[in-house]
Write a protein that holds these residues in place. Structure first.
Motif, PDB file in Angstrom:
ATOM      1  N   LEU A 115      -4.006  -2.334   9.313  1.00  0.00           N
ATOM      2  CA  LEU A 115      -3.851  -1.547   8.294  1.00  0.00           C
ATOM      3  C   LEU A 115      -4.397  -0.100   8.443  1.00  0.00           C
ATOM      4  CD1 LEU A 115      -2.784  -4.017   5.433  1.00  0.00           C
ATOM      5  CD2 LEU A 115      -0.930  -2.595   7.369  1.00  0.00           C
ATOM      6  N   GLY A 116      -5.821  -0.240   8.877  1.00  0.00           N
ATOM      7  CA  GLY A 116      -7.075   0.842   8.371  1.00  0.00           C
ATOM      8  C   GLY A 116      -7.053   1.166   7.624  1.00  0.00           C
ATOM      9  N   ALA A 117      -8.609   1.266   7.465  1.00  0.00           N
ATOM     10  CA  ALA A 117      -9.588   1.660   6.194  1.00  0.00           C
ATOM     11  C   ALA A 117      -9.323   2.701   5.652  1.00  0.00           C
ATOM     12  CB  ALA A 117     -10.495   1.584   6.786  1.00  0.00           C
ATOM     13  N   ASN A 118      -8.791   3.755   6.539  1.00  0.00           N
ATOM     14  CA  ASN A 118      -9.015   5.269   5.942  1.00  0.00           C
ATOM     15  C   ASN A 118      -7.337   5.380   5.487  1.00  0.00           C
ATOM     16  OD1 ASN A 118     -11.785   6.287   7.187  1.00  0.00           O
ATOM     17  ND2 ASN A 118     -11.197   6.243   9.060  1.00  0.00           N
ATOM     18  N   GLU A 119      -6.600   4.234   5.498  1.00  0.00           N
ATOM     19  CA  GLU A 119      -5.399   4.677   5.258  1.00  0.00           C
ATOM     20  C   GLU A 119      -4.826   4.579   3.651  1.00  0.00           C
ATOM     21  OE1 GLU A 119      -0.233   4.102   6.209  1.00  0.00           O
ATOM     22  OE2 GLU A 119      -1.750   3.788   7.390  1.00  0.00           O
ATOM     23  N   ASP A 120      -4.369   5.636   2.564  1.00  0.00           N
ATOM     24  CA  ASP A 120      -4.303   5.548   1.053  1.00  0.00           C
ATOM     25  C   ASP A 120      -3.144   4.803   1.026  1.00  0.00           C
ATOM     26  OD1 ASP A 120      -4.357   5.377  -1.759  1.00  0.00           O
ATOM     27  OD2 ASP A 120      -4.422   7.240  -1.694  1.00  0.00           O
ATOM     28  N   TRP A 121      -3.077   3.012   0.912  1.00  0.00           N
ATOM     29  CA  TRP A 121      -1.535   2.287   0.101  1.00  0.00           C
ATOM     30  C   TRP A 121      -1.029   2.287  -1.432  1.00  0.00           C
ATOM     31  CZ3 TRP A 121       1.517   1.071   3.617  1.00  0.00           C
ATOM     32  CH2 TRP A 121       0.853   1.025   5.236  1.00  0.00           C
ATOM     33  N   ALA A 122      -2.590   3.074  -2.112  1.00  0.00           N
ATOM     34  CA  ALA A 122      -2.114   2.945  -3.044  1.00  0.00           C
ATOM     35  C   ALA A 122      -0.838   3.490  -3.812  1.00  0.00           C
ATOM     36  CB  ALA A 122      -3.706   3.405  -3.972  1.00  0.00           C
ATOM     37  N   GLY A 123      -0.092   3.369  -4.951  1.00  0.00           N
ATOM     38  CA  GLY A 123       0.842   3.395  -5.722  1.00  0.00           C
ATOM     39  C   GLY A 123       2.368   3.055  -4.797  1.00  0.00           C
ATOM     40  N   ARG A 124       1.810   3.016  -3.568  1.00  0.00           N
ATOM     41  CA  ARG A 124       3.183   1.995  -2.871  1.00  0.00           C
ATOM     42  C   ARG A 124       3.818   1.071  -3.015  1.00  0.00           C
ATOM     43  NH1 ARG A 124       0.876   5.189   3.235  1.00  0.00           N
ATOM     44  NH2 ARG A 124       2.872   5.375   3.052  1.00  0.00           N
ATOM     45  N   ASP A 125       4.744   0.787  -2.404  1.00  0.00           N
ATOM     46  CA  ASP A 125       5.520  -0.320  -2.123  1.00  0.00           C
ATOM     47  C   ASP A 125       5.634  -0.828  -1.571  1.00  0.00           C
ATOM     48  OD1 ASP A 125       5.933  -0.201  -5.380  1.00  0.00           O
ATOM     49  OD2 ASP A 125       7.585   1.229  -4.634  1.00  0.00           O
ATOM     50  N   ALA A 126       5.325  -2.808  -1.280  1.00  0.00           N
ATOM     51  CA  ALA A 126       5.206  -3.192  -0.478  1.00  0.00           C
ATOM     52  C   ALA A 126       6.240  -4.819  -0.561  1.00  0.00           C
ATOM     53  CB  ALA A 126       4.064  -3.793  -0.051  1.00  0.00           C
ATOM     54  N   VAL A 127       6.875  -5.234   0.658  1.00  0.00           N
ATOM     55  CA  VAL A 127       8.014  -6.221   1.195  1.00  0.00           C
ATOM     56  C   VAL A 127       7.161  -7.554   1.426  1.00  0.00           C
ATOM     57  CG1 VAL A 127       9.621  -7.185   1.055  1.00  0.00           C
ATOM     58  CG2 VAL A 127       9.612  -5.243   0.334  1.00  0.00           C
ATOM     59  N   VAL A 128       7.030  -8.738   1.091  1.00  0.00           N
ATOM     60  CA  VAL A 128       6.457  -9.884   1.912  1.00  0.00           C
ATOM     61  C   VAL A 128       7.714 -11.068   2.431  1.00  0.00           C
ATOM     62  CG1 VAL A 128       4.690 -11.172   2.358  1.00  0.00           C
ATOM     63  CG2 VAL A 128       4.513  -9.158   0.756  1.00  0.00           C
ATOM     64  N   ILE A 129       7.574 -10.628   3.448  1.00  0.00           N
ATOM     65  CA  ILE A 129       9.006 -11.985   3.607  1.00  0.00           C
ATOM     66  C   ILE A 129       8.455 -13.000   4.526  1.00  0.00           C
ATOM     67  CG2 ILE A 129      11.068 -12.368   5.181  1.00  0.00           C
ATOM     68  CD1 ILE A 129      10.520  -9.985   6.329  1.00  0.00           C
ATOM     69  N   GLY A 130       8.356 -14.117   3.030  1.00  0.00           N
ATOM     70  CA  GLY A 130       8.138 -15.881   3.459  1.00  0.00           C
ATOM     71  C   GLY A 130       7.382 -15.838   1.947  1.00  0.00           C
ATOM     72  N   CYS A 131       6.793 -17.004   1.359  1.00  0.00           N
ATOM     73  CA  CYS A 131       5.838 -17.431   0.325  1.00  0.00           C
ATOM     74  C   CYS A 131       5.020 -18.970   1.255  1.00  0.00           C
ATOM     75  CB  CYS A 131       7.120 -17.801  -0.618  1.00  0.00           C
ATOM     76  SG  CYS A 131       7.811 -18.675  -0.223  1.00  0.00           S
ATOM     77  N   GLY A 132       4.785 -18.644   2.374  1.00  0.00           N
ATOM     78  CA  GLY A 132       4.062 -20.147   2.278  1.00  0.00           C
ATOM     79  C   GLY A 132       2.069 -20.020   2.626  1.00  0.00           C
ATOM     80  N   GLY A 133       2.285 -20.292   3.799  1.00  0.00           N
ATOM     81  CA  GLY A 133       0.173 -20.544   3.530  1.00  0.00           C
ATOM     82  C   GLY A 133       0.414 -18.709   4.045  1.00  0.00           C
ATOM     83  N   SER A 134       0.672 -18.641   5.325  1.00  0.00           N
ATOM     84  CA  SER A 134      -0.098 -16.617   5.685  1.00  0.00           C
ATOM     85  C   SER A 134       0.602 -16.582   4.754  1.00  0.00           C
ATOM     86  CB  SER A 134       1.052 -16.910   7.207  1.00  0.00           C
ATOM     87  OG  SER A 134       0.231 -17.141   8.220  1.00  0.00           O
TER      88      SER A 134
END
Length: 289
Positions: A115-134
Motif C-alpha cells: 500500500l506504500g508508506a508514503n500514501e496518506d489514507w487518513a479520513g478515507r473509506d475502505a471495504v473489506v470482503i470476507g470476515c475470515g482469518g485473512s
C-alpha cells in the motif's frame, strides 16, 4: 541437497497445491545456506491437532498456516503473540521452548507493504470482503492507516457481528454489511480501497472467472479506488482484470505473500538477512511457467 541433517518447514492448509510458498521459501533457504526444506502440507481441519503434534515431535522448524485454518489453529497453540491473540488468527507457528507451538501473525505486515508508506489514507473509506482469518489481519492493518470507516462484507450476520466485536476500535469504526444489503452499493461507491480476502476467483477453488459479490456491483466504484485482491493465482484474477480495464490501480496478493513469508522466515531462523528479492523472483518465475 536433502540429507540426514535436513530440517522441515511447511505450509498447512486445504487446498495448498496452488501455493507459491514452497518455491519462494526454498529459494530463500538456499540463498541463506540453511539446510531446511519447505513443503506444502495439505491438512483437513479435523486432523490439525494430530498433525501439529506429529510435526513438533519430528523437529519441524516452523509452519505457515493458510485457508481455512488460521482461526482454528489459534486454539491449538500453547502461546499466542499479542497480535495473534487480538486477531484470533494465526498464520505463523514457531516451535515453543518447552514443546508445542507459539502462534503469531505476519499477515498484517505483509498486507500493508504494497500500500506504500508514503500514501496518506487518513479520513478515507475502505471495504473489506470476507470476515475470515485473512480479513482479521487486513482490518488490523487498515486500522493503523487512520481511515474514516471500514465496511466489512460477509454472508452470515452472526459471523460478521462476532468479527466486528473482536476487532472494533475507535480510530477506524467497523461497519458490518451483509453481501445482499442495499447499503453495500453506497459503501462501494464511497470506497477509496476495496480488499478481497475471500477465495472467490482463485484457481482450483470453484470458478476462476468468478468475481467477489458478482460483476455488476463494481461499475459503481470511484475511478480513483484501489482494488487489492489477496489472491495471486491466477495473476491477475478476473476481478482485477476488470478493474484494470476501468483504469483502477490494482494490487494482487503476491507481494503480501512475499513480505509475510520473509517475516516468518526471520522468526524461524533468527536472522535478518532474508533475501526478499530472491523470494519475489522465485515466485514470479513460478507464476510465469
Amino acid at each position: 541437497m536433502i540429507n540426514g541433517g535436513t530440517s522441515l518447514l511447511g505450509l498447512l492448509g486445504n487446498p495448498v497445491r496452488h501455493s507459491l510458498s514452497p518455491v519462494m521459501h526454498n529459494a530463500a533457504l538456499e540463498s541463506m545456506g540453511l539446510n531446511w526444506r519447505y513443503l506444502a502440507l495439505p491438512c483437513k481441519t479435523e486432523s490439525l491437532d494430530l498433525v501439529l503434534q506429529g510435526l513438533r515431535a519430528v523437529g519441524c522448524q516452523g509452519l505457515n498456516v493458510t485457508i481455512p485454518h488460521k482461526q482454528a489453529i489459534a486454539e491449538l497453540c500453547d502461546e499466542l503473540s499479542p497480535l495473534a491473540r487480538r486477531l484470533g488468527a494465526v498464520n505463523t507457528l514457531v516451535p515453543g521452548v518447552d514443546g508445542g507451538w507459539y502462534g503469531t501473525n505476519t499477515d498484517v505486515e505483509g498486507f500493508l507493504a504494497p500500500l506504500g508508506a508514503n500514501e496518506d489514507w487518513a479520513g478515507r473509506d475502505a471495504v473489506v470482503i470476507g470476515c475470515g482469518g485473512s480479513a482479521r489481519a487486513v482490518v488490523a492493518g487498515l486500522q493503523s492507516l487512520k481511515l474514516n470507516t471500514i465496511t466489512v462484507v460477509g454472508r452470515r450476520s452472526e459471523a460478521l457481528q462476532a468479527f466486528n466485536t473482536d476487532l472494533q476500535q475507535d480510530n477506524a469504526p467497523l461497519t458490518a454489511c451483509l453481501e445482499n444489503a442495499p447499503q453495500l452499493k453506497e459503501a462501494v461507491a464511497q470506497a477509496a480501497l476495496v480488499v478481497n480476502t475471500t477465495p472467490v476467483g482463485m484457481a482450483q477453488h470453484g470458478d476462476p472467472k468468478a468475481m467477489p459479490l458478482g460483476a455488476e456491483l463494481w461499475s459503481g466504484l470511484s475511478p480513483k479506488a484501489v482494488l487489492y485482491d489477496l489472491i495471486y493465482t491466477p495473476r491477475p484474477t478476473s476481478w482485477l482484470t476488470a478493474g484494470q480495464r476501468r483504469g483502477h490501480r490494482c494490487i494482487d496478493g503476491l507481494e503480501m505473500l512475499v513480505q509475510q513469508g520473509a517475516a516468518s522466515l526471520r522468526l524461524w531462523s533468527g536472522r535478518h538477512d532474508v533475501p526478499i528479492e530472491a523470494m519475489r523472483s522465485a515466485a514470479e518465475t513460478a507464476l510465469a511457467t
